[in-house]
Design a protein around this motif. Structure first.
Motif, PDB file in Angstrom:
ATOM      1  N   LYS A  28      31.554  45.038  28.884  1.00 61.88           N
ATOM      2  CA  LYS A  28      31.863  43.627  29.108  1.00 61.88           C
ATOM      3  C   LYS A  28      32.746  43.470  30.339  1.00 61.88           C
ATOM      4  CE  LYS A  28      30.029  42.233  25.234  1.00 61.88           C
ATOM      5  NZ  LYS A  28      28.796  41.436  25.256  1.00 61.88           N
ATOM      6  N   ARG A  41      35.469  41.546  32.340  1.00 58.18           N
ATOM      7  CA  ARG A  41      36.582  40.602  32.146  1.00 58.18           C
ATOM      8  C   ARG A  41      37.105  40.212  33.517  1.00 58.18           C
ATOM      9  NH1 ARG A  41      35.051  40.096  27.082  1.00 58.18           N
ATOM     10  NH2 ARG A  41      35.807  41.701  25.672  1.00 58.18           N
ATOM     11  N   PHE A  96      40.255  37.883  35.554  1.00 61.70           N
ATOM     12  CA  PHE A  96      41.455  37.044  35.541  1.00 61.70           C
ATOM     13  C   PHE A  96      41.657  36.495  36.941  1.00 61.70           C
ATOM     14  CE2 PHE A  96      42.905  41.164  33.520  1.00 61.70           C
ATOM     15  CZ  PHE A  96      42.344  40.884  32.286  1.00 61.70           C
ATOM     16  N   VAL A 113      44.813  35.042  39.056  1.00 62.33           N
ATOM     17  CA  VAL A 113      46.267  34.902  39.007  1.00 62.33           C
ATOM     18  C   VAL A 113      46.721  34.128  40.238  1.00 62.33           C
ATOM     19  CG1 VAL A 113      48.454  36.162  38.854  1.00 62.33           C
ATOM     20  CG2 VAL A 113      46.380  37.188  37.915  1.00 62.33           C
ATOM     21  N   VAL A 147      42.179  33.377  32.308  1.00 59.75           N
ATOM     22  CA  VAL A 147      41.498  34.541  31.743  1.00 59.75           C
ATOM     23  C   VAL A 147      40.071  34.144  31.404  1.00 59.75           C
ATOM     24  CG1 VAL A 147      41.579  36.308  29.951  1.00 59.75           C
ATOM     25  CG2 VAL A 147      43.696  35.277  30.763  1.00 59.75           C
ATOM     26  N   GLU A 186      35.736  28.464  24.661  1.00 57.13           N
ATOM     27  CA  GLU A 186      35.276  29.829  24.371  1.00 57.13           C
ATOM     28  C   GLU A 186      36.191  30.549  23.386  1.00 57.13           C
ATOM     29  OE1 GLU A 186      34.820  30.959  28.609  1.00 57.13           O
ATOM     30  OE2 GLU A 186      33.200  32.200  27.845  1.00 57.13           O
ATOM     31  N   MET A 227      35.605  30.556  30.779  1.00 55.01           N
ATOM     32  CA  MET A 227      37.055  30.724  30.746  1.00 55.01           C
ATOM     33  C   MET A 227      37.525  30.665  29.293  1.00 55.01           C
ATOM     34  SD  MET A 227      39.786  28.331  32.613  1.00 55.01           S
ATOM     35  CE  MET A 227      38.683  28.066  33.986  1.00 55.01           C
ATOM     36  N   LEU A 284      53.236  42.767  39.631  1.00 53.71           N
ATOM     37  CA  LEU A 284      51.872  42.590  39.103  1.00 53.71           C
ATOM     38  C   LEU A 284      50.910  43.602  39.714  1.00 53.71           C
ATOM     39  CD1 LEU A 284      51.079  38.795  38.732  1.00 53.71           C
ATOM     40  CD2 LEU A 284      50.788  40.562  37.017  1.00 53.71           C
ATOM     41  N   GLU A 338      51.481  46.981  38.095  1.00 52.95           N
ATOM     42  CA  GLU A 338      51.023  47.048  36.702  1.00 52.95           C
ATOM     43  C   GLU A 338      49.500  46.988  36.604  1.00 52.95           C
ATOM     44  OE1 GLU A 338      52.874  47.629  34.063  1.00 52.95           O
ATOM     45  OE2 GLU A 338      54.828  47.497  35.019  1.00 52.95           O
ATOM     46  N   LEU A 339      48.887  46.186  37.466  1.00 52.59           N
ATOM     47  CA  LEU A 339      47.419  46.101  37.464  1.00 52.59           C
ATOM     48  C   LEU A 339      46.812  47.439  37.874  1.00 52.59           C
ATOM     49  CD1 LEU A 339      46.977  42.581  39.109  1.00 52.59           C
ATOM     50  CD2 LEU A 339      46.387  43.156  36.759  1.00 52.59           C
ATOM     51  N   ARG A 350      46.927  49.963  35.158  1.00 54.29           N
ATOM     52  CA  ARG A 350      45.892  49.744  34.129  1.00 54.29           C
ATOM     53  C   ARG A 350      44.480  49.917  34.681  1.00 54.29           C
ATOM     54  NH1 ARG A 350      46.113  45.287  29.695  1.00 54.29           N
ATOM     55  NH2 ARG A 350      46.947  46.689  28.168  1.00 54.29           N
ATOM     56  N   TYR A 363      42.974  48.094  36.819  1.00 52.83           N
ATOM     57  CA  TYR A 363      42.265  46.839  37.024  1.00 52.83           C
ATOM     58  C   TYR A 363      41.966  46.731  38.518  1.00 52.83           C
ATOM     59  CZ  TYR A 363      43.581  45.129  32.352  1.00 52.83           C
ATOM     60  OH  TYR A 363      43.735  44.957  31.010  1.00 52.83           O
ATOM     61  N   ARG A 398      46.784  34.001  45.657  1.00 53.63           N
ATOM     62  CA  ARG A 398      45.716  33.951  44.650  1.00 53.63           C
ATOM     63  C   ARG A 398      45.081  35.341  44.560  1.00 53.63           C
ATOM     64  NH1 ARG A 398      43.154  29.491  42.709  1.00 53.63           N
ATOM     65  NH2 ARG A 398      44.170  28.221  44.293  1.00 53.63           N
ATOM     66  N   ILE A 399      45.087  35.896  43.362  1.00 54.72           N
ATOM     67  CA  ILE A 399      44.531  37.242  43.167  1.00 54.72           C
ATOM     68  C   ILE A 399      43.440  37.173  42.098  1.00 54.72           C
ATOM     69  CG2 ILE A 399      45.056  39.632  42.513  1.00 54.72           C
ATOM     70  CD1 ILE A 399      48.002  39.039  43.131  1.00 54.72           C
ATOM     71  N   LYS A 400      42.282  37.704  42.421  1.00 51.55           N
ATOM     72  CA  LYS A 400      41.206  37.774  41.427  1.00 51.55           C
ATOM     73  C   LYS A 400      41.078  39.224  40.974  1.00 51.55           C
ATOM     74  CE  LYS A 400      37.616  34.940  41.689  1.00 51.55           C
ATOM     75  NZ  LYS A 400      36.301  34.404  42.110  1.00 51.55           N
ATOM     76  N   VAL A 401      41.119  39.399  39.665  1.00 54.34           N
ATOM     77  CA  VAL A 401      41.125  40.751  39.085  1.00 54.34           C
ATOM     78  C   VAL A 401      39.924  40.914  38.162  1.00 54.34           C
ATOM     79  CG1 VAL A 401      42.477  42.391  37.702  1.00 54.34           C
ATOM     80  CG2 VAL A 401      43.655  40.668  39.069  1.00 54.34           C
ATOM     81  N   ARG A 402      39.332  42.089  38.217  1.00 54.89           N
ATOM     82  CA  ARG A 402      38.163  42.341  37.366  1.00 54.89           C
ATOM     83  C   ARG A 402      38.317  43.701  36.698  1.00 54.89           C
ATOM     84  NH1 ARG A 402      33.268  41.245  40.914  1.00 54.89           N
ATOM     85  NH2 ARG A 402      34.014  39.119  40.751  1.00 54.89           N
ATOM     86  N   HIS A 403      37.853  43.772  35.479  1.00 56.40           N
ATOM     87  CA  HIS A 403      37.742  45.099  34.860  1.00 56.40           C
ATOM     88  C   HIS A 403      36.673  45.054  33.774  1.00 56.40           C
ATOM     89  CE1 HIS A 403      40.065  45.055  30.910  1.00 56.40           C
ATOM     90  NE2 HIS A 403      40.131  43.839  31.329  1.00 56.40           N
ATOM     91  N   TRP A 404      36.316  46.219  33.320  1.00 54.15           N
ATOM     92  CA  TRP A 404      35.229  46.316  32.349  1.00 54.15           C
ATOM     93  C   TRP A 404      35.743  47.005  31.093  1.00 54.15           C
ATOM     94  CZ3 TRP A 404      34.808  46.594  37.519  1.00 54.15           C
ATOM     95  CH2 TRP A 404      33.860  45.773  38.119  1.00 54.15           C
ATOM     96  N   GLU A 405      35.266  46.505  29.969  1.00 55.58           N
ATOM     97  CA  GLU A 405      35.658  47.114  28.697  1.00 55.58           C
ATOM     98  C   GLU A 405      34.420  47.549  27.949  1.00 55.58           C
ATOM     99  OE1 GLU A 405      37.861  44.263  26.463  1.00 55.58           O
ATOM    100  OE2 GLU A 405      39.593  44.377  27.788  1.00 55.58           O
ATOM    101  N   ASN A 406      34.572  48.625  27.205  1.00 57.64           N
ATOM    102  CA  ASN A 406      33.453  49.082  26.358  1.00 57.64           C
ATOM    103  C   ASN A 406      33.299  48.186  25.140  1.00 57.64           C
ATOM    104  OD1 ASN A 406      32.616  51.334  27.848  1.00 57.64           O
ATOM    105  ND2 ASN A 406      34.414  52.453  27.132  1.00 57.64           N
TER     106      ASN A 406
END
Lengths: 66, 157
Positions: free
Chosen positions: A2, A4, A6, A8, A20, A50, B1, B126, B129-130, B133, B135, B149-157
């Motif tokens: 998935k 995700r 964010f 900021v 988020v 959502e 969102m 930030l 810490e990102l 993790r 990210y 403005r910061i756009k962050v993406r990550h993937w989870e199982n």
């Protein structure tokens, strides 16, 4: 997997707004908690539609071949 | 969102980290760092004889320091205005703005710099810490209001 996402926004006075995306259900609250631990005090929190969707479930199918 | 939250930053830093943040923020605003015992003594003397000075503090701040670091100061100057950052008796980050101008003008200088310090602190923390993790920062921009403005993406199982 998935994805995700964010967004900021760190304002000129250091105030942080976090959007988020990609969560269904209350999973986003864990992310909000993480930002709270890193940045500081939570001023406000707005839940979107959502948030009230059922939580995602992952199903595994295992085929055994002999 | 899924949710939107707004957070007020809390600055908790050791003196070395805070002073590095002050240097980064101050230089980005055109201040120069006053270095060397002679320059510091002269600048402090000028501040003492300045027409006005204003004492301020960074809200929600705590400077963690060792006993030896209690008297540390960092001084920055621009256009006849001198700003001294230090740790006050309660452990907060304080600043003294001295120079020519009205009290309101000096306060505005101090507020602008202290806000930039807080923004820089939040940005650095930030990003750290990102990264920890794992990210992925996919976009980063400074808008016309100087908001980051910061756009962050990550993937989870």
């Amino acid at each position: 997997m998935k994805q995700r996402e964010f967004e900021v926004l760190i304002g000129p006075d250091g105030t942080v707004e976090v959007q988020v995306r990609g969560f269904k259900g209350p999973g986003c609250l864990e992310v909000a908690k993480w930002f709270e631990r890193v940045v500081g005090e939570l001023q406000s929190q707005q839940l979107t539609s959502e948030f009230y969707d059922p939580q995602e479930q992952v199903q595994y199918r295992i085929d055994q071949r002999h | 969102m899924s949710c939107v939250c707004i957070l007020t930053p809390v600055v908790i830093a050791a003196w070395p980290a805070l002073s590095a943040t002050v240097v980064a923020a101050a230089t980005s605003m055109g201040y120069t760092i006053v270095k060397g015992a002679q320059d510091i003594a002269e600048t402090l003397e000028e501040s003492d004889t300045a027409a006005k000075s204003v004492e301020m503090e960074i809200a929600n701040s705590q400077v963690v320091t060792e006993r030896l670091g209690r008297d540390q100061k960092i001084i920055v100057a621009r256009d006849g205005v001198t700003i001294t950052f230090a740790r006050d008796a309660r452990g907060r980050a304080s600043l003294c703005v001295a120079g020519e101008g009205t009290e309101a003008e000096l306060r505005a200088h101090g507020q602008a710099l202290s806000q930039r310090v807080v923004q820089q602190y939040v940005y650095d923390k930030l990003k750290h810490e990102l990264q920890a993790r794992q990210y992925l920062v996919v976009e980063e921009e400074l808008d016309e209001n100087r908001a980051i403005r910061i756009k962050v993406r990550h993937w989870e199982n």
